[in-house]
Design an enzyme around this catalytic site. Structure first.
Site, mmCIF file in Angstrom:
data_model
loop_
_atom_site.group_PDB
_atom_site.id
_atom_site.type_symbol
_atom_site.label_atom_id
_atom_site.label_comp_id
_atom_site.label_asym_id
_atom_site.label_seq_id
_atom_site.Cartn_x
_atom_site.Cartn_y
_atom_site.Cartn_z
ATOM 1 N N ASP A 88 58.084 38.091 37.686
ATOM 2 C CA ASP A 88 57.804 37.078 38.406
ATOM 3 C C ASP A 88 58.128 35.774 37.860
ATOM 4 O O ASP A 88 58.336 35.608 36.807
ATOM 5 C CB ASP A 88 55.966 36.918 38.397
ATOM 6 C CG ASP A 88 55.235 37.446 36.934
ATOM 7 O OD1 ASP A 88 56.189 37.556 36.218
ATOM 8 O OD2 ASP A 88 54.243 38.212 37.088
ATOM 9 N N ASN A 157 41.946 40.906 35.695
ATOM 10 C CA ASN A 157 41.471 41.271 36.964
ATOM 11 C C ASN A 157 42.270 42.606 37.715
ATOM 12 O O ASN A 157 42.073 42.981 38.472
ATOM 13 C CB ASN A 157 41.302 40.438 37.858
ATOM 14 C CG ASN A 157 43.028 39.734 37.981
ATOM 15 O OD1 ASN A 157 43.850 40.548 37.547
ATOM 16 N ND2 ASN A 157 43.026 38.718 38.851
ATOM 17 N N HIS A 159 45.441 42.842 37.894
ATOM 18 C CA HIS A 159 46.896 42.525 38.551
ATOM 19 C C HIS A 159 47.995 43.158 37.718
ATOM 20 O O HIS A 159 47.892 43.213 36.580
ATOM 21 C CB HIS A 159 47.039 41.023 38.710
ATOM 22 C CG HIS A 159 47.180 40.135 37.524
ATOM 23 N ND1 HIS A 159 46.781 38.820 37.387
ATOM 24 C CD2 HIS A 159 48.087 40.274 36.546
ATOM 25 C CE1 HIS A 159 47.067 38.147 36.023
ATOM 26 N NE2 HIS A 159 48.076 39.423 35.765
ATOM 27 N N GLU A 164 47.656 39.926 42.793
ATOM 28 C CA GLU A 164 46.162 39.840 42.526
ATOM 29 C C GLU A 164 45.363 40.857 43.374
ATOM 30 O O GLU A 164 45.926 41.438 44.334
ATOM 31 C CB GLU A 164 45.762 38.407 43.078
ATOM 32 C CG GLU A 164 46.582 37.240 42.361
ATOM 33 C CD GLU A 164 46.068 37.055 40.755
ATOM 34 O OE1 GLU A 164 45.494 38.140 40.090
ATOM 35 O OE2 GLU A 164 46.455 36.143 40.272
#
Ligand code: F6R
Length: 263
Positions: A88, A157, A159, A164
């Protein structure tokens, strides 16, 4: 689910639905995690004629990259036959911006080994047409025969990459609006939370799943809750990393503090 492991470095097999198996390597601490990951990566690099790696940024792989650089200085392990694809990149940051992932990779790894520059692929954060670039990234991965070995970290979280919670399991490389929690987590690398970009380009979950082998690195107490949720959960788009449970060749390397909530 069958789940067992011994103290310190040992392996457990987590039997999943539909015959998929996730291997868990439990290590003592961050140093051992980095060491284990570097051993696996170096073995692949040394034993392959051509190799396509998928690489993450973030705090977790820094120890791994440090060991690869040390190995290069000592043993000159060559990366001339290796191609890399990063997971990313932030949208809006130039490659020479100290918070861009291109800068991170150069600083921690690429500038210290002999990988040819034209074999390094990172999504551009400053492209005029991010959507076209996502399609191109997919094509570039495909034209290299797919990723042989992909390393991942996990966000608090759940990811992976910048996928996400709620990202479709069928997603390919795409532009993403970053989750509030991710912006807060990543603000530690920026002077001001308002400087954290709000968008990124990320490999999608389906792109990640096309990798032949995946290794998820997990370290530290801040990952204990998400590790428990990951190990307890059925695959669900609410917890992006849970898709890994449906992959045929996944290893999780986790240290004791990240496993502290597991009985
Ligand atoms: C970064 C990436 C992210 C990180 C994750 C964990 O390229 O893909 O998914 O792996 O946010 O980050 P750290 O390692 O900083 O806890």
């Amino acid at each position: 689910m069958f789940f067992s492991f011994d103290l310190f470095i040992s392996s457990a097999i987590l039997q999943q639905k539909e015959g998929n198996i996730v291997k868990l390597i439990r290590v003592k601490d961050y140093n051992d995690l980095s060491k284990k990951a570097s051993e696996i990566l170096l073995k692949k690099v040394k034993n392959s004629q051509f190799l396509t790696l998928g690489l993450p940024t973030g705090s977790t792989p820094i120890g791994l990259y440090k060991l690869l650089v040390q190995d290069f200085l000592r043993s000159y392990t060559t990366y001339e036959h290796v191609t890399t694809f990063n997971l990313d990149e932030y949208i809006g940051l130039k490659p020479n911006h100290p918070n861009s992932y291109a800068y991170f990779m150069n600083k921690h790894l690429f500038h210290h080994i002999d990988i040819p520059v034209n074999q390094i692929f990172i999504p551009s954060g400053i492209t005029e047409n991010p959507i076209n670039q996502c399609d191109e990234y997919e094509e570039q991965i495909l034209s290299h025969g797919g990723i042989d070995l992909l390393f991942l970290g996990i966000g608090s979280n759940g990811h992976i990459g910048f996928n996400e919670p709620g990202t479709p399991f069928t997603s390919r490389t795409h532009v993403v609006n970053l989750d509030e929690k991710t912006i807060i987590d990543n603000s530690r690398f920026f002077k001001n939370i308002n400087d954290v970009p709000k968008q990124a380009i990320t490999m999608g979950l389906e792109t990640i799943m096309t990798s032949k082998e995946i290794i998820l690195l997990v370290s530290g107490k801040s990952k204990a809750e998400i590790m428990k949720a990951l190990l307890d959960s059925e695959p669900s788009e609410n917890l992006p990393a849970s898709i890994l449970k449906t992959h045929h060749n996944v290893t999780i390397i986790a240290d004791e503090s990240s496993l502290s909530l597991i009985d």
